[in-house]
Design a protein around this motif. Structure first.
Motif, PDB file in Angstrom:
ATOM      1  N   VAL A  61      38.095  41.544  50.429  1.00  0.00           N
ATOM      2  CA  VAL A  61      39.062  40.743  49.702  1.00  0.00           C
ATOM      3  C   VAL A  61      40.005  40.112  50.709  1.00  0.00           C
ATOM      4  N   LEU A  62      40.285  38.849  50.504  1.00  0.00           N
ATOM      5  CA  LEU A  62      41.170  38.133  51.419  1.00  0.00           C
ATOM      6  C   LEU A  62      42.609  38.234  50.955  1.00  0.00           C
ATOM      7  N   TYR A  63      43.465  38.781  51.799  1.00  0.00           N
ATOM      8  CA  TYR A  63      44.890  38.817  51.533  1.00  0.00           C
ATOM      9  C   TYR A  63      45.574  37.955  52.585  1.00  0.00           C
ATOM     10  N   PRO A  64      46.720  37.415  52.265  1.00  0.00           N
ATOM     11  CA  PRO A  64      47.458  36.715  53.310  1.00  0.00           C
ATOM     12  C   PRO A  64      47.919  37.704  54.382  1.00  0.00           C
ATOM     13  N   LYS A  65      47.773  37.320  55.629  1.00  0.00           N
ATOM     14  CA  LYS A  65      48.197  38.212  56.697  1.00  0.00           C
ATOM     15  C   LYS A  65      49.722  38.318  56.732  1.00  0.00           C
ATOM     16  N   ARG A  66      50.376  37.228  56.383  1.00  0.00           N
ATOM     17  CA  ARG A  66      51.822  37.193  56.424  1.00  0.00           C
ATOM     18  C   ARG A  66      52.301  36.240  55.361  1.00  0.00           C
ATOM     19  N   THR A  67      53.347  36.605  54.654  1.00  0.00           N
ATOM     20  CA  THR A  67      53.966  35.711  53.685  1.00  0.00           C
ATOM     21  C   THR A  67      55.399  35.447  54.125  1.00  0.00           C
ATOM     22  N   LYS A  68      55.953  34.393  53.594  1.00  0.00           N
ATOM     23  CA  LYS A  68      57.310  34.041  53.985  1.00  0.00           C
ATOM     24  C   LYS A  68      58.303  35.089  53.495  1.00  0.00           C
ATOM     25  N   PHE A  69      58.074  35.580  52.266  1.00  0.00           N
ATOM     26  CA  PHE A  69      58.949  36.600  51.704  1.00  0.00           C
ATOM     27  C   PHE A  69      58.104  37.780  51.246  1.00  0.00           C
ATOM     28  N   ARG A  70      58.636  38.980  51.377  1.00  0.00           N
ATOM     29  CA  ARG A  70      57.896  40.181  51.014  1.00  0.00           C
ATOM     30  C   ARG A  70      57.780  40.341  49.510  1.00  0.00           C
TER      31      ARG A  70
ATOM     32  N   ALA B  40      40.678  40.656  39.441  1.00  0.00           N
ATOM     33  CA  ALA B  40      39.926  39.838  38.494  1.00  0.00           C
ATOM     34  C   ALA B  40      39.152  38.737  39.223  1.00  0.00           C
ATOM     35  N   ILE B  41      39.753  38.149  40.248  1.00  0.00           N
ATOM     36  CA  ILE B  41      39.061  37.116  41.018  1.00  0.00           C
ATOM     37  C   ILE B  41      37.835  37.699  41.699  1.00  0.00           C
ATOM     38  N   GLU B  42      37.991  38.860  42.298  1.00  0.00           N
ATOM     39  CA  GLU B  42      36.865  39.492  42.992  1.00  0.00           C
ATOM     40  C   GLU B  42      35.791  39.937  42.010  1.00  0.00           C
ATOM     41  N   ALA B  43      36.170  40.444  40.853  1.00  0.00           N
ATOM     42  CA  ALA B  43      35.193  40.854  39.847  1.00  0.00           C
ATOM     43  C   ALA B  43      34.393  39.661  39.337  1.00  0.00           C
ATOM     44  N   ALA B  44      35.061  38.535  39.122  1.00  0.00           N
ATOM     45  CA  ALA B  44      34.366  37.336  38.669  1.00  0.00           C
ATOM     46  C   ALA B  44      33.428  36.811  39.751  1.00  0.00           C
ATOM     47  N   ARG B  45      33.863  36.846  40.997  1.00  0.00           N
ATOM     48  CA  ARG B  45      33.014  36.388  42.096  1.00  0.00           C
ATOM     49  C   ARG B  45      31.764  37.258  42.208  1.00  0.00           C
TER      50      ARG B  45
ATOM     51  N   ALA C 294      44.766  34.514  45.747  1.00  0.00           N
ATOM     52  CA  ALA C 294      45.864  35.379  45.304  1.00  0.00           C
ATOM     53  C   ALA C 294      46.811  35.582  46.481  1.00  0.00           C
ATOM     54  N   ASP C 295      47.878  34.795  46.513  1.00  0.00           N
ATOM     55  CA  ASP C 295      48.782  34.819  47.658  1.00  0.00           C
ATOM     56  C   ASP C 295      50.216  35.187  47.291  1.00  0.00           C
ATOM     57  N   ILE C 296      50.446  35.617  46.063  1.00  0.00           N
ATOM     58  CA  ILE C 296      51.799  35.974  45.637  1.00  0.00           C
ATOM     59  C   ILE C 296      51.855  37.482  45.400  1.00  0.00           C
ATOM     60  N   PRO C 297      52.719  38.204  46.100  1.00  0.00           N
ATOM     61  CA  PRO C 297      52.770  39.659  45.913  1.00  0.00           C
ATOM     62  C   PRO C 297      53.413  40.041  44.584  1.00  0.00           C
ATOM     63  N   ILE C 298      52.893  41.106  43.988  1.00  0.00           N
ATOM     64  CA  ILE C 298      53.423  41.655  42.732  1.00  0.00           C
ATOM     65  C   ILE C 298      53.987  43.036  43.039  1.00  0.00           C
TER      66      ILE C 298
ATOM     67  N   HIS D 281      34.467  36.311  31.328  1.00  0.00           N
ATOM     68  CA  HIS D 281      34.800  37.593  30.712  1.00  0.00           C
ATOM     69  C   HIS D 281      35.676  38.452  31.621  1.00  0.00           C
ATOM     70  N   LYS D 282      35.602  38.216  32.920  1.00  0.00           N
ATOM     71  CA  LYS D 282      36.400  39.006  33.866  1.00  0.00           C
ATOM     72  C   LYS D 282      37.822  38.475  34.001  1.00  0.00           C
ATOM     73  N   LEU D 283      38.011  37.185  33.711  1.00  0.00           N
ATOM     74  CA  LEU D 283      39.335  36.581  33.878  1.00  0.00           C
ATOM     75  C   LEU D 283      40.141  36.711  32.594  1.00  0.00           C
ATOM     76  N   CYS D 284      41.456  36.754  32.729  1.00  0.00           N
ATOM     77  CA  CYS D 284      42.325  36.903  31.566  1.00  0.00           C
ATOM     78  C   CYS D 284      42.716  35.554  30.969  1.00  0.00           C
ATOM     79  N   LEU D 285      42.180  34.456  31.492  1.00  0.00           N
ATOM     80  CA  LEU D 285      42.472  33.127  30.983  1.00  0.00           C
ATOM     81  C   LEU D 285      41.219  32.542  30.346  1.00  0.00           C
ATOM     82  N   SER D 286      41.411  31.612  29.417  1.00  0.00           N
ATOM     83  CA  SER D 286      40.259  30.924  28.852  1.00  0.00           C
ATOM     84  C   SER D 286      39.812  29.828  29.819  1.00  0.00           C
ATOM     85  N   THR D 287      38.507  29.741  30.021  1.00  0.00           N
ATOM     86  CA  THR D 287      37.950  28.765  30.947  1.00  0.00           C
ATOM     87  C   THR D 287      36.833  27.994  30.268  1.00  0.00           C
ATOM     88  N   LYS D 288      36.452  26.880  30.882  1.00  0.00           N
ATOM     89  CA  LYS D 288      35.298  26.116  30.388  1.00  0.00           C
ATOM     90  C   LYS D 288      34.414  25.734  31.566  1.00  0.00           C
ATOM     91  N   PHE D 289      33.143  25.562  31.245  1.00  0.00           N
ATOM     92  CA  PHE D 289      32.147  25.205  32.253  1.00  0.00           C
ATOM     93  C   PHE D 289      32.177  23.699  32.459  1.00  0.00           C
TER      94      PHE D 289
END
Length: 135
Positions: A1-10, A46-51, A70-74, A123-131
């Motif tokens: 999984v790709l995470y940002p190595k550094r963000t401007k704010f923690r 969810a992104i990784e599960a869908a991929r 996914a570049d915003i920390p929670i 089905h893996k994402l929590c948003l509705s999508t279309k093809f």
């Protein structure tokens, strides 16, 4: 999984996911893709599960491009901790997605196979999508 190595704010503030964006709404790499129908937040799990669902459907044929990062920390506080005493520690990452944004792109497979993979990913994402298909 790709995470940002550094963000401007923690730690970030929640913000709001609304509005439309001009960039990222057209297919740029593949012939098929999934487009979000609503704005929201997608977790890195969810992104990784869908991929994974898409690549397993293709059985290592074709290509998949992930267009959201996914570049915003929670943050989250531990369980059974009282209110106050500041904000919790970072626990994961999310991506903010606006309406009409392309999430995944696919190429090198048939139309029916790509549609089935997009359904599995939706089905893996929590948003509705279309093809969507390149024309």
């Amino acid at each position: 999984v790709l995470y940002p190595k550094r963000t401007k704010f923690r730690k970030y503030q929640k913000g709001r996911c609304k509005g439309c964006r001009a960039d990222g709404t057209q297919l740029g790499f593949g012939k098929y893709g999934t487009k979000s129908c609503e704005a929201g937040r997608i977790s890195y799990q969810a992104i990784e599960a869908a991929r994974r669902a898409i690549s397993r459907k293709f059985r290592r044929n074709g290509q998949v491009w992930v267009r959201v990062l996914a570049d915003i920390p929670i943050t989250g506080k531990p369980t059974e901790v009282r209110m106050g005493k500041g904000k919790g520690n970072p626990t994961g990452w999310i991506a903010r997605v606006v309406e009409g944004q392309i999430s995944f792109e696919m190429d090198g497979v048939s139309l029916s196979n790509a549609q089935q993979a997009a359904t599995l990913a939706a089905h893996k994402l929590c948003l509705s999508t279309k093809f969507v298909q390149w024309s």
